[in-house]
Design a protein around this motif. Structure first.
Motif: not given
Length: 291
Positions: A17-18, A26-31, A60-65
């Motif tokens: 989860s991000m 680094w987690e954005q491209t972590g495997t 999408a608007d909730e993903a910001v939070r």
């Protein structure tokens, strides 16, 4: 704080989860292989559990939070189970309203079987109405429905012939095979309200809140009578850096223990999978996880 402490340590699993403001770039491209290596290190070091959260779809608007990435916990924890031997596998959290209790009992009971009895079911009633609407499940009565689901789960888990009669859920005369191998699968309650603590005390084995201050959690805990063996899972106010600041890390853990924490969710500073593992090793060296 010495190795004699009873405060256990756990890790919030990276990559799966991000969370805005909490995740490392680094987690954005972590495997999943990065996740497995970190899980294996935590397993070797004796950490109590790792986690995986659930969202089916985040507006999408909730993903910001809330963040937009949520690996499916059943698939993820099943994979990690195959790569580890001791560390417990916690759903933090499954949303009760998204599932029939027997679905959870069967699917996660199977996970308990394949992991050798390492399942922890972290559960919550949910707050994201748009997701309830997406799944066409009721939102307004989610609290009472969730309470009934918890009672149904307690009756169904570990029972090959489960039976239950409740306000929302009723079942019997069905064979559920496999079922969980633990005599009593731990049920933990997430949430961010005092009601979540009271739900945990009445119907579960632990309270694992999120998004509230340690002072608020301590205030609520001080006003309740906690049963023997009841777990309280809380995290530090900021990520720990035991490599650079071991004394501060110990102070944070001592503060958590003083507030009533029994298992610390030890978020650490990290800029790569290797750095994450190094931090876990440093933390275990100054505070054995006591799993």
């Amino acid at each position: 704080m010495s190795g004699a402490t009873t405060l256990k340590l756990s890790i919030p699993t990276p990559v799966v989860s991000m969370l805005p403001g909490a995740s490392s770039p680094w987690e954005q491209t972590g495997t999943i292989e990065d996740v497995a290596r970190i899980a294996q290190a935590a397993d070797r070091l004796g950490f109590h559990h790792l986690t995986c959260s659930e969202h089916v779809g985040v507006p999408a608007d909730e993903a910001v939070r809330r963040g937009g990435r949520y690996y499916d916990p059943l698939a993820t924890l099943g994979y990690i189970a195959a790569r580890t031997t001791r560390i417990r596998l916690a759903t933090m959290v499954l949303v009760l309203g998204y599932h029939h209790p027997l679905e959870i009992a069967k699917r996660y009971g199977t996970l308990d079987v394949v992991s050798g009895g390492r399942l922890i079911l972290g559960l919550g009633v949910g707050t994201l109405k748009a997701e309830f609407d997406l799944l066409d499940v009721p939102f307004e009565d989610r609290g009472s429905r969730g309470d009934d689901a918890l009672r149904a789960l307690r009756a169904a888990l570990s029972q090959p012939l489960p039976a239950y009669e409740g306000e929302y859920y009723s079942f019997g005369g069905l064979l559920v095979d496999p079922c969980a191998v633990q005599d009593q699968v731990p049920l933990w309650i997430g949430g961010r309200t005092r009601r979540s603590l009271r739900r945990a005390l009445a119907l579960a084995d632990a309270w694992a809140p999120f998004g509230i201050s340690l002072a608020q959690a301590k205030e609520w805990l001080d006003q309740e009578e906690l049963p023997a063996g009841f777990e309280v899972v809380l995290g530090p106010s900021q990520a720990l850096d035991p490599l650079k600041e071991p004394d501060r890390a110990l102070e944070e853990l001592a503060t958590l223990a003083a507030a009533g924490t029994t298992i610390a969710s030890t978020r650490v500073v990290h800029d790569s999978p290797e750095h994450f593992i190094d931090q876990l090793e440093a933390l275990a060296a100054i505070h054995p996880p006591a799993a």
